[in-house]
Motif scaffolding. Sequence first.
Motif, PDB file in Angstrom:
ATOM      1  N   PHE A 213       0.827  -1.207   0.000  1.00 26.64           N
ATOM      2  CA  PHE A 213       0.000   0.000   0.000  1.00 26.64           C
ATOM      3  C   PHE A 213       0.862   1.259   0.000  1.00 26.64           C
ATOM      4  N   GLY A 214       2.014   1.197   0.643  1.00 26.30           N
ATOM      5  CA  GLY A 214       2.903   2.346   0.727  1.00 26.30           C
ATOM      6  C   GLY A 214       4.008   2.290  -0.305  1.00 26.30           C
ATOM      7  N   ALA A 215       5.027   3.113  -0.094  1.00 33.63           N
ATOM      8  CA  ALA A 215       6.151   3.146  -1.024  1.00 33.63           C
ATOM      9  C   ALA A 215       6.905   1.828  -1.030  1.00 33.63           C
ATOM     10  N   VAL A 216       7.026   1.221   0.151  1.00 33.36           N
ATOM     11  CA  VAL A 216       7.762  -0.031   0.299  1.00 33.36           C
ATOM     12  C   VAL A 216       7.288  -0.699   1.587  1.00 33.36           C
ATOM     13  N   GLY A 217       7.297  -2.023   1.609  1.00 32.88           N
ATOM     14  CA  GLY A 217       6.943  -2.774   2.803  1.00 32.88           C
ATOM     15  C   GLY A 217       8.000  -3.813   3.098  1.00 32.88           C
ATOM     16  N   THR A 218       7.963  -4.366   4.302  1.00 37.33           N
ATOM     17  CA  THR A 218       8.988  -5.324   4.691  1.00 37.33           C
ATOM     18  C   THR A 218       8.359  -6.569   5.303  1.00 37.33           C
ATOM     19  N   LEU A 219       9.052  -7.698   5.124  1.00 38.90           N
ATOM     20  CA  LEU A 219       8.675  -8.976   5.705  1.00 38.90           C
ATOM     21  C   LEU A 219       9.789  -9.474   6.605  1.00 38.90           C
ATOM     22  N   SER A 220       9.452 -10.420   7.488  1.00 37.72           N
ATOM     23  CA  SER A 220      10.450 -11.103   8.309  1.00 37.72           C
ATOM     24  C   SER A 220      10.297 -12.607   8.137  1.00 37.72           C
ATOM     25  N   PHE A 221      11.428 -13.305   8.127  1.00 35.33           N
ATOM     26  CA  PHE A 221      11.432 -14.767   8.074  1.00 35.33           C
ATOM     27  C   PHE A 221      12.176 -15.340   9.271  1.00 35.33           C
ATOM     28  N   ASN A 222      11.991 -14.692  10.416  1.00 37.67           N
ATOM     29  CA  ASN A 222      12.574 -15.183  11.661  1.00 37.67           C
ATOM     30  C   ASN A 222      12.048 -16.584  11.976  1.00 37.67           C
ATOM     31  N   GLY A 223      12.689 -17.263  12.924  1.00 42.05           N
ATOM     32  CA  GLY A 223      12.343 -18.642  13.211  1.00 42.05           C
ATOM     33  C   GLY A 223      10.928 -18.867  13.680  1.00 42.05           C
ATOM     34  N   ASN A 224      10.247 -17.829  14.174  1.00 45.58           N
ATOM     35  CA  ASN A 224       8.885 -18.013  14.668  1.00 45.58           C
ATOM     36  C   ASN A 224       7.817 -17.551  13.683  1.00 45.58           C
ATOM     37  N   LEU A 226       5.570 -17.569   9.931  1.00 40.55           N
ATOM     38  CA  LEU A 226       4.853 -18.548   9.116  1.00 40.55           C
ATOM     39  C   LEU A 226       5.801 -19.253   8.148  1.00 40.55           C
ATOM     40  N   ILE A 227       6.689 -18.485   7.540  1.00 39.47           N
ATOM     41  CA  ILE A 227       7.761 -19.003   6.693  1.00 39.47           C
ATOM     42  C   ILE A 227       9.068 -18.536   7.307  1.00 39.47           C
ATOM     43  N   THR A 228      10.001 -19.455   7.554  1.00 41.10           N
ATOM     44  CA  THR A 228      11.270 -19.047   8.155  1.00 41.10           C
ATOM     45  C   THR A 228      12.451 -19.462   7.297  1.00 41.10           C
ATOM     46  N   THR A 229      13.437 -18.598   7.271  1.00 41.36           N
ATOM     47  CA  THR A 229      14.724 -18.923   6.648  1.00 41.36           C
ATOM     48  C   THR A 229      15.822 -18.960   7.716  1.00 41.36           C
ATOM     49  N   GLY A 230      15.420 -19.151   8.955  1.00 43.31           N
ATOM     50  CA  GLY A 230      16.352 -19.089  10.081  1.00 43.31           C
ATOM     51  C   GLY A 230      16.444 -17.670  10.594  1.00 43.31           C
ATOM     52  N   GLY A 231      16.918 -16.795   9.775  1.00 44.65           N
ATOM     53  CA  GLY A 231      16.770 -15.350   9.917  1.00 44.65           C
ATOM     54  C   GLY A 231      16.188 -14.901   8.586  1.00 44.65           C
ATOM     55  N   GLY A 232      16.350 -13.668   8.258  1.00 43.67           N
ATOM     56  CA  GLY A 232      15.944 -13.242   6.922  1.00 43.67           C
ATOM     57  C   GLY A 232      14.797 -12.260   6.920  1.00 43.67           C
ATOM     58  N   GLY A 233      14.757 -11.457   5.885  1.00 40.67           N
ATOM     59  CA  GLY A 233      13.692 -10.493   5.676  1.00 40.67           C
ATOM     60  C   GLY A 233      13.623 -10.145   4.211  1.00 40.67           C
ATOM     61  N   ALA A 234      12.679  -9.299   3.852  1.00 42.11           N
ATOM     62  CA  ALA A 234      12.540  -8.890   2.452  1.00 42.11           C
ATOM     63  C   ALA A 234      11.890  -7.523   2.379  1.00 42.11           C
ATOM     64  N   LEU A 235      12.209  -6.812   1.309  1.00 41.94           N
ATOM     65  CA  LEU A 235      11.506  -5.589   0.946  1.00 41.94           C
ATOM     66  C   LEU A 235      10.587  -5.904  -0.216  1.00 41.94           C
ATOM     67  N   LEU A 236       9.346  -5.440  -0.151  1.00 40.89           N
ATOM     68  CA  LEU A 236       8.381  -5.560  -1.226  1.00 40.89           C
ATOM     69  C   LEU A 236       8.059  -4.170  -1.749  1.00 40.89           C
ATOM     70  N   THR A 237       8.034  -4.027  -3.063  1.00 44.32           N
ATOM     71  CA  THR A 237       7.687  -2.725  -3.634  1.00 44.32           C
ATOM     72  C   THR A 237       7.251  -2.888  -5.084  1.00 44.32           C
ATOM     73  N   ASN A 238       6.439  -1.955  -5.541  1.00 44.76           N
ATOM     74  CA  ASN A 238       6.086  -1.872  -6.957  1.00 44.76           C
ATOM     75  C   ASN A 238       6.849  -0.752  -7.650  1.00 44.76           C
TER      76      ASN A 238
END
Length: 403
Positions: A213-224, A226-238
């Motif tokens: 909805f905004g300029a950019v959003g972020t996700l987390s893939f921490n161990g707890n 829904l989806i985990t990469t051990g650690g990890g995150g992502a930026l989502l943007t159009n």
Amino acid sequence: MTSAQNSLEETVLQAIQGVVGFGCKEKPISLHEPDFNGTKAWEYIRDCLDSGWVSTAGRWVNRFEQELCTVTGAEHAVVVSNGTVALRLALHLVGVGPGDEVLLPPLSFVATANAVAHLGAVPHFVDIEPNALGMCPAALDARLDAIAIRHEGHVVNKESGRRIAAVLPVHVFGHPAEVSQLRAVCDAWGVPMVEDAAEALASWREGTHCGLFGAVGTLSFNGNKLITTGGGGALLTNNSGIAKRARHLSTTAKLPHPWAFDHDAVGWNDRLPNLNAALGVAQLEDLERRLEAKGQLVQQYKRAFASIEGIELVAEPEGCQSNHWLMSLRFTAENQSVAEAQRLKLLQDAHEAGVLVRPVWTALNKLPMYVDSPAGSLTVATDQAPRLINLPSSPQLLKEWHS
């Protein structure tokens, strides 16, 4: 504490155990655990080891980003080493810098405020709405009307003299915040919106994935998560410009060249390793099964709590699709101190029984490093935080998960 109150906590604990089973101190039922059964995680990790591509380049990094775009509808995804890093980079990309202020809710994990502070900026707290617990659009509008002025092309806090550089709503426990209304307020003032969607992978509002909805959003893939990469995150943007800059700065701002190490900006070494990305791909392939299990689990909680007065589940907002990351209970006693005492007793009893329920985070404005940060009226957040408790929410708690 009265016997009636004791009865409530005992009844609630029995209802929780009826859904998730009985734990013990040696083998407790945790809040949200990773699970790789039924995935190709071993196969994909073995590919990384066999190929030698284990660091921040490799085909699994590219594939994870592509799969995230497919799942969320984002035009661009940039994966990084954790969710805090993703937030800090996202805020930097919209222009947040030292001495600026960022408006955010007080009900969130500490990383939301820390990402602001890591850039030398100042968190400025705005109240939440009581249903899905996200930032309240009316509170944001009122706060900006009270303290903001336009000055030389910027929006400035007339009380502190600092530039208001961004608004940072949070999708709490996976429930979408009221981001359309928040975006309208931001647009009216010309302030960019960055979404903390760390907990909201596969959560949607009005047909749009949280984080877009905004300029950019972020996700987390921490161990707890829904989806985990051990650690990890992502930026989502159009926004292709933001995505290109994010990819560049998160790779030490190195200019492409076969051998030369030339850099054109102060960057960060933030990219997600190939090993971690392989784990993420394996679980994204299993996403629909996880979401279905979560949906069934929340329905079981609803049935278990339906006849118990004095509590309610924090509900999925109307017109939204929530991933139900952490299913959460609210004590509804009119007197907040009564509700807080009931919650404390349930926490004590549940942990003694090996059921690791959790209180909501300490409000950010009450933490020692942020207690002097600017804030509007936080009436709703102050009332709600002591009432909330997170329930065991792992999809594998569903009895049919392994069948």
